[in-house]
Design a protein around this motif. Structure first.
Motif, short mmCIF file in Angstrom:
data_model
loop_
_atom_site.label_atom_id
_atom_site.label_comp_id
_atom_site.label_asym_id
_atom_site.label_seq_id
_atom_site.Cartn_x
_atom_site.Cartn_y
_atom_site.Cartn_z
N LEU A 13 13.15 -4.30 -1.47
CA LEU A 13 13.06 -3.26 -3.05
C LEU A 13 13.97 -2.17 -2.99
CD1 LEU A 13 8.84 -3.77 -3.17
CD2 LEU A 13 11.04 -5.08 -3.95
N PRO A 14 14.13 -1.20 -3.79
CA PRO A 14 15.14 0.19 -3.53
C PRO A 14 14.61 0.97 -3.26
CG PRO A 14 15.03 -1.63 -6.30
CD PRO A 14 14.04 -1.66 -4.82
N LYS A 15 15.11 1.52 -2.41
CA LYS A 15 14.39 2.46 -2.66
C LYS A 15 14.01 3.72 -3.02
CE LYS A 15 14.00 1.51 2.41
NZ LYS A 15 12.66 1.23 2.93
N ASP A 35 9.59 -3.37 3.05
CA ASP A 35 9.34 -2.96 2.12
C ASP A 35 7.93 -2.49 2.40
OD1 ASP A 35 11.48 -3.78 0.87
OD2 ASP A 35 10.81 -5.99 -0.01
N SER A 36 7.26 -1.91 3.19
CA SER A 36 6.09 -1.24 3.66
C SER A 36 6.31 -0.07 3.54
CB SER A 36 6.08 -1.59 4.73
OG SER A 36 6.62 -1.01 5.97
N ASP A 37 7.23 0.68 3.12
CA ASP A 37 7.02 2.18 2.41
C ASP A 37 7.16 1.85 0.99
OD1 ASP A 37 9.26 1.06 2.35
OD2 ASP A 37 10.41 3.01 3.01
N VAL A 38 7.18 1.63 0.65
CA VAL A 38 7.71 1.26 -1.22
C VAL A 38 6.81 0.71 -1.19
CG1 VAL A 38 8.73 -0.16 -2.85
CG2 VAL A 38 10.65 0.79 -1.38
N MET A 39 6.12 -0.38 -1.00
CA MET A 39 4.57 -0.29 -1.46
C MET A 39 3.20 0.24 -1.17
SD MET A 39 5.63 -3.75 -2.70
CE MET A 39 4.07 -4.72 -2.95
N GLN A 40 3.57 1.40 -0.11
CA GLN A 40 2.51 1.56 0.20
C GLN A 40 2.55 3.04 -1.00
OE1 GLN A 40 1.77 3.28 3.99
NE2 GLN A 40 3.29 1.99 4.33
N HIS A 41 3.58 3.62 -0.92
CA HIS A 41 4.00 4.55 -2.06
C HIS A 41 3.16 3.77 -4.09
CE1 HIS A 41 6.31 7.67 -4.16
NE2 HIS A 41 6.26 6.92 -5.21
N VAL A 42 3.87 2.69 -4.23
CA VAL A 42 3.91 2.43 -5.70
C VAL A 42 1.87 1.36 -5.29
CG1 VAL A 42 5.87 2.04 -6.33
CG2 VAL A 42 4.41 -0.15 -5.34
N ASN A 43 1.30 1.68 -4.13
CA ASN A 43 0.21 1.35 -4.74
C ASN A 43 -0.79 2.05 -5.30
OD1 ASN A 43 -2.16 0.16 -3.97
ND2 ASN A 43 -2.06 1.59 -2.77
N ARG A 44 -0.21 3.24 -5.72
CA ARG A 44 -1.19 4.47 -5.95
C ARG A 44 -1.19 4.42 -7.41
NH1 ARG A 44 1.61 9.95 -4.17
NH2 ARG A 44 3.88 8.36 -4.26
N SER A 61 6.61 -11.81 3.25
CA SER A 61 5.53 -11.51 1.88
C SER A 61 4.60 -10.50 2.78
CB SER A 61 5.29 -12.12 0.74
OG SER A 61 7.26 -12.25 0.42
N LEU A 62 3.11 -11.37 2.86
CA LEU A 62 1.57 -11.19 3.61
C LEU A 62 2.24 -9.59 3.78
CD1 LEU A 62 -0.08 -14.15 4.29
CD2 LEU A 62 -0.25 -12.46 1.84
N ALA A 63 3.27 -9.21 4.93
CA ALA A 63 3.08 -7.92 5.77
C ALA A 63 2.90 -6.60 4.18
CB ALA A 63 4.00 -7.84 6.63
N MET A 65 2.51 -6.94 1.24
CA MET A 65 1.62 -7.17 0.38
C MET A 65 0.03 -6.09 0.55
SD MET A 65 1.88 -10.88 -1.63
CE MET A 65 0.40 -10.31 -3.01
N GLN A 66 0.00 -6.18 1.85
CA GLN A 66 -1.48 -5.74 2.67
C GLN A 66 -1.57 -4.20 1.74
OE1 GLN A 66 -1.23 -5.30 6.87
NE2 GLN A 66 0.67 -4.85 7.01
N TYR A 67 0.03 -4.25 1.64
CA TYR A 67 -0.32 -2.38 1.06
C TYR A 67 -0.85 -1.92 0.03
CZ TYR A 67 1.46 -1.07 5.34
OH TYR A 67 2.04 -1.32 6.14
N LEU A 68 -1.68 -3.20 -1.45
CA LEU A 68 -2.24 -3.35 -2.58
C LEU A 68 -3.42 -2.96 -2.34
CD1 LEU A 68 1.05 -6.14 -3.90
CD2 LEU A 68 1.32 -3.00 -3.45
N SER A 69 -3.89 -2.36 -2.17
CA SER A 69 -5.17 -1.81 -2.22
C SER A 69 -6.50 -1.95 -3.68
CB SER A 69 -5.88 -0.74 -1.63
OG SER A 69 -5.25 0.22 -1.81
N HIS A 70 -5.19 -1.32 -4.66
CA HIS A 70 -5.86 -0.91 -6.03
C HIS A 70 -5.24 -2.51 -6.85
CE1 HIS A 70 -6.64 3.10 -4.75
NE2 HIS A 70 -5.38 2.66 -4.25
N LEU A 71 -4.72 -2.76 -7.09
CA LEU A 71 -4.36 -4.42 -7.65
C LEU A 71 -5.37 -4.77 -8.65
CD1 LEU A 71 -1.62 -4.47 -8.27
CD2 LEU A 71 -2.21 -7.11 -7.48
N GLU A 72 -5.25 -4.70 -9.87
CA GLU A 72 -6.05 -5.47 -10.75
C GLU A 72 -5.89 -7.13 -11.21
OE1 GLU A 72 -7.19 -3.58 -13.56
OE2 GLU A 72 -7.71 -1.18 -12.23
N ASP A 73 -4.70 -6.61 -11.45
CA ASP A 73 -3.12 -8.36 -12.05
C ASP A 73 -2.72 -8.54 -10.86
OD1 ASP A 73 -2.24 -10.08 -13.50
OD2 ASP A 73 -3.36 -9.09 -15.25
N LEU A 74 -2.80 -10.24 -10.40
CA LEU A 74 -1.65 -10.56 -9.65
C LEU A 74 -1.30 -12.42 -9.93
CD1 LEU A 74 -0.22 -10.79 -6.96
CD2 LEU A 74 -2.27 -11.50 -5.45
#
Length: 342
Positions: A13-15, A35-44, A61-63, A65-74
């Motif tokens: 993912l682009p920084k 991509d973990s840092d980007v996923m942690q950022h957008v997770n909010r 990918s699972l490593a 995806m574990q940062y998506l803690s507010h997701l409603e639609d996957l």
């Protein structure tokens, strides 16, 4: 803000996403450990996420995806799911409401559904399951939140354990599979099913287990191989309102097939092989739309005697341009009453 990053062959993912603070939906071709840092950022702010065109397993990918803690639609599309650990989606177990799986190949553990305790709707379409992977697992603890399950064109050979795993399902769609019957053990007595869609399967008769669905309002069993309806097939389905049996080679309907179905208003027998209007229609006091389109039903006094004053008849008289409804209204007086029917 919605971001789509598909078709551009990115390896990560682009920084630049680290500078966006309002990404609500994100679509990507794949993820990597980087991509973990980007996923942690957008997770909010991220509530909707679509992943497709990749291989999803524990090492890729699972490593991220574990940062998506507010997701409603996957949505997971065109993905090979391999070696999925039991708690792969544990971070979204309490937030995910909608899960879409389309055009996937599922080769690994699919019990991840058991952890998603907030799921409301599940859509599975054009998915190829490994022979030893059930499309709906039997979970140690039922998932009570789910209200709708759609497993379409996914090569099902038997009725899944959907009503055991999701006991509060109201809407179950199993269209375009290869199901030949409904195992009664898969239908608990206290099920909540109100709508059942099984169009395009391999049913040769109305399953006996159907009578256990006491809350059923809407039923679609069109495009199967049902040849007859026997006495009691729909007996005591007190809430049944709409029934589609079109495009079945039905030649006979027993008189008591719809016994004690007082709320049926719409019945489609279009493109069946029926020649005579069945006396079973006399058990449907609220029937106001009966579709014989494409069926070789005879236009004779039997139509008047059985249907009496009920409106809403569709179809044409065979070998004629006359509509059945026109014949019916034209013949009410000349046909009179037949006390032997109804």
């Amino acid at each position: 803000m919605s971001i789509t990053l598909d078709g551009n062959q990115l390896t990560s993912l682009p920084k630049a996403l680290l500078h966006l603070n309002d990404v609500t939906t994100l679509t990507v071709d794949g993820l990597s450990d980087e991509d973990s840092d980007v996923m942690q950022h957008v997770n909010r702010t991220l509530r909707g996420f679509t992943l497709y065109g990749t291989t999803l397993d524990e090492s890729t990918s699972l490593a991220a995806m574990q940062y998506l803690s507010h997701l409603e639609d996957l949505s997971i599309m065109k993905v090979r799911l391999e070696e999925i650990p039991d708690r792969a989606f544990s971070s979204i177990a309490k937030t995910l409401h909608y899960l879409h799986l389309s055009q996937n190949v599922i080769l690994g553990n699919f019990t991840l559904l058991c952890d998603l305790k907030s799921l409301k709707r599940i859509y599975v379409s054009h998915v190829e399951f490994a022979p030893d992977i059930p499309p709906v697992p039997i979970c140690p603890t039922p998932v009570y939140s789910s209200e709708r399950l759609d497993v379409t064109q996914s090569q099902l050979e038997s009725f899944p354990a959907a009503l055991l795993t999701f006991p509060n399902l109201h809407d179950l769609s199993l269209n375009q599979n290869n199901i030949t019957d409904i195992d009664s053990s898969m239908v608990p007595a206290n099920n909540e099913v109100e709508e059942l869609r099984m169009s395009g399967n391999s049913l040769i008769a109305v399953p006996d287990a159907l009578k256990k669905m006491k809350l059923l309002r809407y039923l679609d069993m069109s495009h199967n191989q049902i040849i007859a309806l026997k006495d009691g097939d729909f007996q005591n389905l007190l809430e049944l309102n709409t029934v589609f049996l079109d495009y079945n080679p039905i030649t006979f309907i027993a008189r008591a097939a719809f016994q004690n179905c007082p709320r049926v208003q719409k019945l489609s027998l279009a493109s069946t092989m029926l020649v005579n209007v069945p006396e079973a229609m006399t058990y449907l006091p609220k029937l106001n739309l009966l579709d014989f389109s494409g069926a070789p039903v005879k236009c004779d006094c039997r139509i008047v005697w059985i249907l009496k004053q009920r409106p809403g008849i569709r179809g044409n008289c065979p070998n004629s341009s006359d509509k059945i409804s026109d014949f019916f209204h034209r013949s009410i007086v000349s046909c009179g009453e037949n006390p032997a029917i109804g």
